[in-house]
Design a protein around this motif. Structure first.
Motif, PDB file in Angstrom:
ATOM      1  N   ARG A   1       0.828  -1.204   0.000  1.00 25.16           N
ATOM      2  CA  ARG A   1       0.000   0.000   0.000  1.00 25.16           C
ATOM      3  C   ARG A   1       0.868   1.262   0.000  1.00 25.16           C
ATOM      4  O   ARG A   1       0.574   2.236  -0.669  1.00 25.16           O
TER       5      ARG A   1
ATOM      6  N   GLU B   1      -0.455   6.962   6.319  1.00 24.12           N
ATOM      7  CA  GLU B   1       0.609   6.355   5.516  1.00 24.12           C
ATOM      8  C   GLU B   1       1.624   7.415   5.085  1.00 24.12           C
ATOM      9  O   GLU B   1       2.830   7.171   5.048  1.00 24.12           O
TER      10      GLU B   1
ATOM     11  N   ILE C   1      -5.382  12.268  -3.348  1.00 27.95           N
ATOM     12  CA  ILE C   1      -4.980  10.880  -3.570  1.00 27.95           C
ATOM     13  C   ILE C   1      -6.168   9.959  -3.337  1.00 27.95           C
ATOM     14  O   ILE C   1      -6.437   9.047  -4.114  1.00 27.95           O
ATOM     15  N   SER C   2      -6.889  10.255  -2.251  1.00 27.27           N
ATOM     16  CA  SER C   2      -8.037   9.420  -1.905  1.00 27.27           C
ATOM     17  C   SER C   2      -9.059   9.405  -3.026  1.00 27.27           C
ATOM     18  O   SER C   2      -9.706   8.397  -3.281  1.00 27.27           O
TER      19      SER C   2
ATOM     20  N   SER D   1      -3.778  14.657   0.911  1.00 23.91           N
ATOM     21  CA  SER D   1      -4.334  13.318   1.129  1.00 23.91           C
ATOM     22  C   SER D   1      -5.671  13.159   0.402  1.00 23.91           C
ATOM     23  O   SER D   1      -5.976  12.098  -0.133  1.00 23.91           O
TER      24      SER D   1
ATOM     25  N   ILE E   1      -4.818   7.689   4.253  1.00 24.32           N
ATOM     26  CA  ILE E   1      -3.697   8.138   3.428  1.00 24.32           C
ATOM     27  C   ILE E   1      -2.763   9.013   4.261  1.00 24.32           C
ATOM     28  O   ILE E   1      -1.543   8.883   4.181  1.00 24.32           O
TER      29      ILE E   1
ATOM     30  N   TYR F   1      -8.996   4.320  -0.262  1.00 27.44           N
ATOM     31  CA  TYR F   1      -8.916   4.645   1.161  1.00 27.44           C
ATOM     32  C   TYR F   1      -9.314   6.090   1.399  1.00 27.44           C
ATOM     33  O   TYR F   1      -9.269   6.925   0.506  1.00 27.44           O
TER      34      TYR F   1
ATOM     35  N   ILE G   1       0.818   4.238  -2.733  1.00 27.47           N
ATOM     36  CA  ILE G   1       0.578   5.644  -2.394  1.00 27.47           C
ATOM     37  C   ILE G   1       1.748   6.515  -2.850  1.00 27.47           C
ATOM     38  O   ILE G   1       1.566   7.587  -3.428  1.00 27.47           O
TER      39      ILE G   1
ATOM     40  N   VAL H   1      -7.195   4.171  -5.678  1.00 24.92           N
ATOM     41  CA  VAL H   1      -6.866   4.096  -4.256  1.00 24.92           C
ATOM     42  C   VAL H   1      -8.158   4.114  -3.460  1.00 24.92           C
ATOM     43  O   VAL H   1      -8.871   5.099  -3.442  1.00 24.92           O
TER      44      VAL H   1
END
Lengths: 344, 344
Positions: free
Chosen positions: A5, A45, A29-30, A26, A42, A37, A9, A35
DNA sequence: CTTAGCACTCATCTCTTTAGAGTGCTAACG
DNA sequence: CGTTAGCACTCTAAAGAGATGAGTGCTAAG
C-alpha cells in the motif's frame, strides 16, 4: 521495506506531483480511482512515508512532495519494460531521418552567430525552397467555380490551396493545363516556379489554352503562396530575452517566447516591407501586441538580385540599434556573397 | 523641428536608457561629461520633449524613457557611417567561416528532436574528435621544470597546456620526442592520439629516449586533456525550463541557464559514471548546487563498442522519468546504429 | 536664459492582517 | 485492530497599510 500500500501511495504521489507540480494532499490521492482509502488513512501512511524519508512537506500545512529518495525509489522501481507509445517513437524516427540542406545549415549557423554576438534573439528566415522541387501538380475542380490545387514536392510535402476558377473553363482545358505543367515544370525548384511559369510556359499556354490570361492569374496565385509557406525559420538565443531586465517577469517573456514558436505569424512579421535594406520596427510598429516592448531589426539576403530570405534580431525597444544594424548589414551581405558563390 | 540641444539631450537619454534600462533622471544626464547644463535646465527641455512626444514618464516621479517616437527619431538620425568595431567584425567572419561536420549536424539535430519531444532541455555531447586531427605538436621548455605543450589541430585550433617536466631531461631529448611525435602522429585523429602513442611510438621511444616512462606520463596527460576539451556541446530547448512552474522565478532559471552556458562544467556533469546505459541523477545527485531541483537523465552512444558521447535531458526533479528514459534509450541506440553505419 | 530650492507625487519596500488549504490528533465505528 | 470522521491548529499566499526616497514641476533669484 515498503508495504504494497505504501508503494502504491508513493507512486500515486509522485505521478500526481509530476503532473501538477503542486504538493499533493491526502484528499486528492483518496479521490483517485485506484486508491480505495479515505484521506485520513492516506494521511497516516503519508506520515510514515515522510518519516522513512520518501516524502517531504514544504511546510506544515501543505501537501507532500517526493523527496530525492522518493524519486529515486520511484525511478528504481519503474517498469523496465515501459516504452514510449509507438506513435511517439515513429515521430522520433521520422524527425531523426530528416536532414538539413547545406543551405539550411549555413542559415542556422548564421542564426547562432548573430544571437551570440548581439546577445539578443535572432530570427532567420531561410528558403526551404532551395532543396525542394516540384514532383507533382494537380488541380481538382470541386464545382464550377472552385478547385483545389495540390502541390507535391520532392521532399514529399503536400501543399493544397482552394482557388477560384474563372467562369466557363471546360474540364478539358484544365486537364490540358495540368498536363502541361507537369511535363514542363517537373523538378523545377519551388522558388523558380513562378518565373518559369512565364518564361517556359507562356507561349505554349497562349497557343493551346483559351482563357490564357485568367488561368495564368490563378496559377500565379497558387505558386506565390507555395513560395511563402515553404520558408523555414531558424531561431537562436531565445534565452537572451531573459537577461533583459524589462522581461524579468516570466509571464511577459512567455507571451513573447510563445509567439516565437508560432512559425506562421513570425514568418509574416519578418517579411520585408517595401524595398530591402535594414529595416527597424520599433514597439507597436510590429503589428503584434506581444511585441509592443520589442524592436525587430531585419535585413534581407538575396540570390541573383532577388530577395530570398530575411535575417533579424529581436530585442527590447531599448536595443543597441547602431551596433545591431551594423552587424546585420555585414552578415546579410556576407550571406548574399556566399550564396551567389555557392549556387553558380 | 528639434533644437540642437534637444537632439543632444534626447540622444543622451536614449543612450543611457539603452545601457541601464532604468528611467533616466535629469540629474544623471546633467552629470554626463558631454552635457554642460544643470538638472533644472535639462528638466525644462525634457518637459518640452515629452510634450512633443519623444519621451514618456512611467509615472509622475520617475525619470523619462524614450517613447516609440523617440526611438524612431534616434534610429533615423543614427550616424549612417557607423560600423561595428573591426575586432567584432573579424570575430563575426571567423565564426561564419566555421563549418559543422556531418557528425556534428546529426548530433545537433538529435538535440533539437529530443527537446521538442520531451519539452525539457536536451544536452548532447558530441565528439569534435571526429573531424580534427593533429597537424602540429610542440613542447617548449619554459625553465628546468615546466614546459608549454602546444597542439595545433587540422581545423586550426590551438590548444596549449603547461606541464611539469620530469627532472634532468636534456633539451635534446625533448627535441627528439617532439620530432618523433610530429613524424609519427601527424594527421592522426585527436581521439586516437592516446592509444596511438602507445601502439606506434612505444617501442621507438623506449629505444631512443632515456626517461621513457616519465616522459610518456607527461604526454599521456597532455593528450588526455585534449580529448576532453574537444568534445562539443549542443543544447536545445533551454527555454523549456521556463514552462516549468517550479522555475517561474526568473532568478532561479537564470542560475540554471548560466550554468548551461558553462561548457566545461556541463561537460563534466554529462560524463557517464561507471558503465553505460541510462543513468538518472536526481536533484543533489548532480554535484552542482544550481541543479539541486533538476534531474539529469543521460544515455551514451558509441562507435565500435567505445562510448563516444552522451545525450541527456535536463528537467525538474519532477520529471516524466519513464517517458524520457524510454525516448533516450531509443535515440541513443539509433545514434549508435547510424554512426556505425556511417563510419564503416 | 539658466540655476537653486522646495513642496509634491507616486512606486517600492516592509509590516500586518486575513483567508484557506491541509495537516495531526482523538474518538468512534465495523 | 485497521479505518474513518471531525475539529483545532499551522502556515502560506494574497491583500491592505504605512514609510522611504527618487525625481519632478514650479517659483524666484542670478
Amino acid at each position: 521495506m515498503l508495504t504494497e500500500r505504501q508503494r502504491m501511495i508513493l507512486n500515486a504521489i509522485v505521478d500526481d506531483y509530476i503532473r501538477s507540480a503542486e504538493p499533493v494532499g491526502s484528499r486528492s490521492i483518496s479521490k483517485r480511482g485506484d486508491v480505495g482509502y479515505s484521506p485520513a488513512t492516506i494521511r497516516n501512511e503519508m506520515a510514515d512515508l515522510e518519516e522513512l524519508g520518501f516524502l517531504e512537506q514544504p511546510h506544515t500545512s501543505a501537501g507532500r512532495i517526493p523527496s530525492h529518495k522518493g524519486y529515486r525509489y520511484y525511478v528504481d522501481h519503474l517498469d523496465p519494460a515501459y516504452s514510449a507509445p509507438p506513435g511517439e517513437i515513429r515521430l522520433l524516427r521520422k524527425f531523426f531521418a530528416e536532414k538539413l540542406s547545406a543551405m539550411e545549415q549555413v542559415i542556422q549557423h548564421a542564426a547562432m552567430i548573430l544571437s551570440h554576438m548581439t546577445n539578443y534573439t535572432s530570427i532567420l528566415l531561410g528558403p526551404e525552397v532551395f532543396h525542394t522541387s516540384l514532383r507533382h501538380f494537380q488541380l481538382l475542380p470541386l464545382n464550377e467555380e472552385t478547385a483545389v490545387a495540390i502541390i507535391v514536392t520532392s521532399t514529399g510535402q503536400v501543399e493544397n490551396k482552394t482557388v477560384q476558377l474563372p467562369p466557363d473553363v471546360p474540364v478539358s482545358e484544365i486537364e490540358k493545363v495540368v498536363n502541361l505543367l507537369n511535363s514542363k515544370l517537373m523538378n523545377v525548384p519551388i522558388y523558380k516556379l513562378k518565373t518559369r511559369l512565364y518564361t517556359e510556359l507562356g507561349q505554349e499556354m497562349e497557343r493551346h489554352i483559351s482563357n490564357y490570361e485568367e488561368i495564368m492569374k490563378v496559377l500565379d496565385n497558387i505558386f506565390l503562396d507555395g513560395e511563402a509557406d515553404h520558408q523555414r525559420l531558424f531561431l537562436s538565443g531565445t534565452t537572451n530575452m531573459l537577461t533583459q531586465p524589462e522581461f524579468k517577469d516570466v509571464d511577459k517573456v512567455k507571451t513573447i517566447l510563445d509567439l516565437l514558436e508560432e512559425t506562421p505569424t513570425l514568418t509574416k512579421m519578418m517579411a520585408p516591407q517595401d524595398g530591402g535594406g535594414i529595416q527597424v520596427r520599433i514597439g507597436t510598429e510590429n503589428d503584434h501586441e506581444a511585441f509592443a516592448n520589442c524592436s525587430l531589426i531585419t535585413a534581407t539576403y538575396s540570390l541573383e538580385g532577388e530577395a530570398l530570405g530575411t535575417i533579424g534580431i529581436l530585442g527590447p525597444t531599448r536595443m543597441e540599434y547602431a551596433r545591431v544594424m551594423s552587424i546585420l548589414n555585414i552578415l546579410s551581405k556576407d550571406l548574399t556573397a556566399m550564396l551567389s558563390h555557392w549556387y553558380k
